[in-house]
Enzyme design. Structure first.
Site, PDB file in Angstrom:
ATOM      1  N   TYR A  35       0.813  -1.252  -0.001  1.00  0.00           N
ATOM      2  CA  TYR A  35      -0.014  -0.005   0.017  1.00  0.00           C
ATOM      3  C   TYR A  35       0.940   1.251   0.118  1.00  0.00           C
ATOM      4  O   TYR A  35       0.572   2.269  -0.707  1.00  0.00           O
ATOM      5  CB  TYR A  35      -1.035   0.196   1.259  1.00  0.00           C
ATOM      6  CG  TYR A  35      -1.920   0.916   1.384  1.00  0.00           C
ATOM      7  CD1 TYR A  35      -3.058   1.540   0.475  1.00  0.00           C
ATOM      8  CD2 TYR A  35      -1.557   2.213   2.439  1.00  0.00           C
ATOM      9  CE1 TYR A  35      -3.559   2.456   0.848  1.00  0.00           C
ATOM     10  CE2 TYR A  35      -2.453   3.487   2.311  1.00  0.00           C
ATOM     11  CZ  TYR A  35      -3.510   3.478   1.444  1.00  0.00           C
ATOM     12  OH  TYR A  35      -4.114   4.778   1.291  1.00  0.00           O
ATOM     13  N   LYS A  53       1.121   4.011  -3.259  1.00  0.00           N
ATOM     14  CA  LYS A  53       0.542   5.501  -2.885  1.00  0.00           C
ATOM     15  C   LYS A  53       1.790   6.361  -3.250  1.00  0.00           C
ATOM     16  O   LYS A  53       1.442   7.722  -3.721  1.00  0.00           O
ATOM     17  CB  LYS A  53      -0.127   5.622  -1.652  1.00  0.00           C
ATOM     18  CG  LYS A  53      -1.453   4.772  -1.327  1.00  0.00           C
ATOM     19  CD  LYS A  53      -2.316   5.271  -2.647  1.00  0.00           C
ATOM     20  CE  LYS A  53      -3.675   4.638  -2.503  1.00  0.00           C
ATOM     21  NZ  LYS A  53      -4.632   5.000  -3.500  1.00  0.00           N
TER      22      LYS A  53
END
Length: 277
Positions: free
Chosen positions: A155, A159
């Site tokens: 994640y 991002k």
């Protein structure tokens, strides 16, 4: 209305942040094209948008598919004649736990959805924006871009990559009437956070689990603030701001307009290495 007559594509629009942005854009007069994998969820949002007196279409889309993303762009141009706004909101949290224990397929899929998906939708939509000499692209980032969270390697990596992709694309489109910015929503309680919290408990990732419990119990960021920032970035209020990451949770975006020339002359709101003086 700030977005009167504008045509917007919003991915991941069937629930959560994407749904909130779709409704906020509709209230400001935009026509919205809603994209996600679940047609039933999209149709519910179409109904909600129509109830606000705005026009909406649902285009079931897998953002990891080049064919789907190109079909999405064509469908919107065929229906509305143009694409003024793109919100890349579709994303997943990925596996939770130490990197060496992550399932490889899940890890790679997180990068594929969050990064490649953003790339593919941008790639499909930019030609229409170039043809009309204008547009605004908003890529949803997340706390993982500016924070190194243990047990969230996929994640956080994805991002951070979305923010850097935003900066590069802003440079490539400089002077062509298209701005590209990243929106940091903060830790908004969505179904993604529910899943992340459950995974963290199973993996023994205490920090993520406790953070998730705080978010899911009402201590997270405001989804309304996030939607308001999405409107601001899509409107003329954001002016020539481009290549920047603006946070709904920590940045006073309402006070930024007078400072935009100063911001664009420096490295504020970007991913940059800061060293010792």
């Amino acid at each position: 209305m700030k977005l009167d007559g504008r045509v917007a594509i919003i991915t991941g629009a069937g629930r959560g942040i994407g749904r909130a942005i779709a409704l906020a854009y509709a209230r400001e007069g935009a026509k919205v094209a809603l994209a996600a994998r679940s047609e039933s969820e999209l149709q519910e949002v179409v109904g909600a948008v129509s109830g606000l007196g705005a026009e909406a279409i649902a285009v079931p889309t897998d953002v990891t598919s080049q064919e789907d993303t190109e079909r999405l762009a064509r469908a919107v141009v065929d229906r509305f004649g143009r694409i003024d706004l793109l919100v890349n909101n579709a994303g997943i949290s990925g596996p939770v736990g130490p990197l060496q224990g992550n399932d490889i397929t899940d890890w790679v899929n997180t990068i594929t959805v969050n990064v490649t998906g953003t790339f593919l939708v941008c790639r499909a939509v930019i030609p229409a924006m170039l043809e009309q000499s204008g547009g605004k692209i908003i890529n949803l980032s997340g706390a993982g871009a500016t924070n190194a969270w243990s047990n969230m390697s996929a994640y956080c990596s994805s991002k951070a990559a979305v923010v850097r992709l935003t900066e590069v694309l802003a440079q490539e489109l400089d002077g062509q009437g298209i701005t590209v910015n990243a929106l940091g929503p903060g830790s908004v309680h969505t179904s993604m956070w529910d899943r992340m919290t459950e995974q963290a408990a199973e993996a023994g990732a205490d920090f993520i689990h406790q953070l998730g419990l705080r978010v899911t119990s009402g201590g997270g960021a405001s989804i309304d603030e996030c939607a308001e920032l999405a409107v601001w970035l899509a409107s003329e209020d954001s002016g020539a701001l481009t290549g920047r990451l603006i946070s709904a949770a920590t940045d006073d975006f309402r006070g930024l307009p007078p400072r935009i020339p100063e911001i664009m002359a420096g490295e504020a709101y970007t991913l940059r290495r800061v060293g010792l003086e």
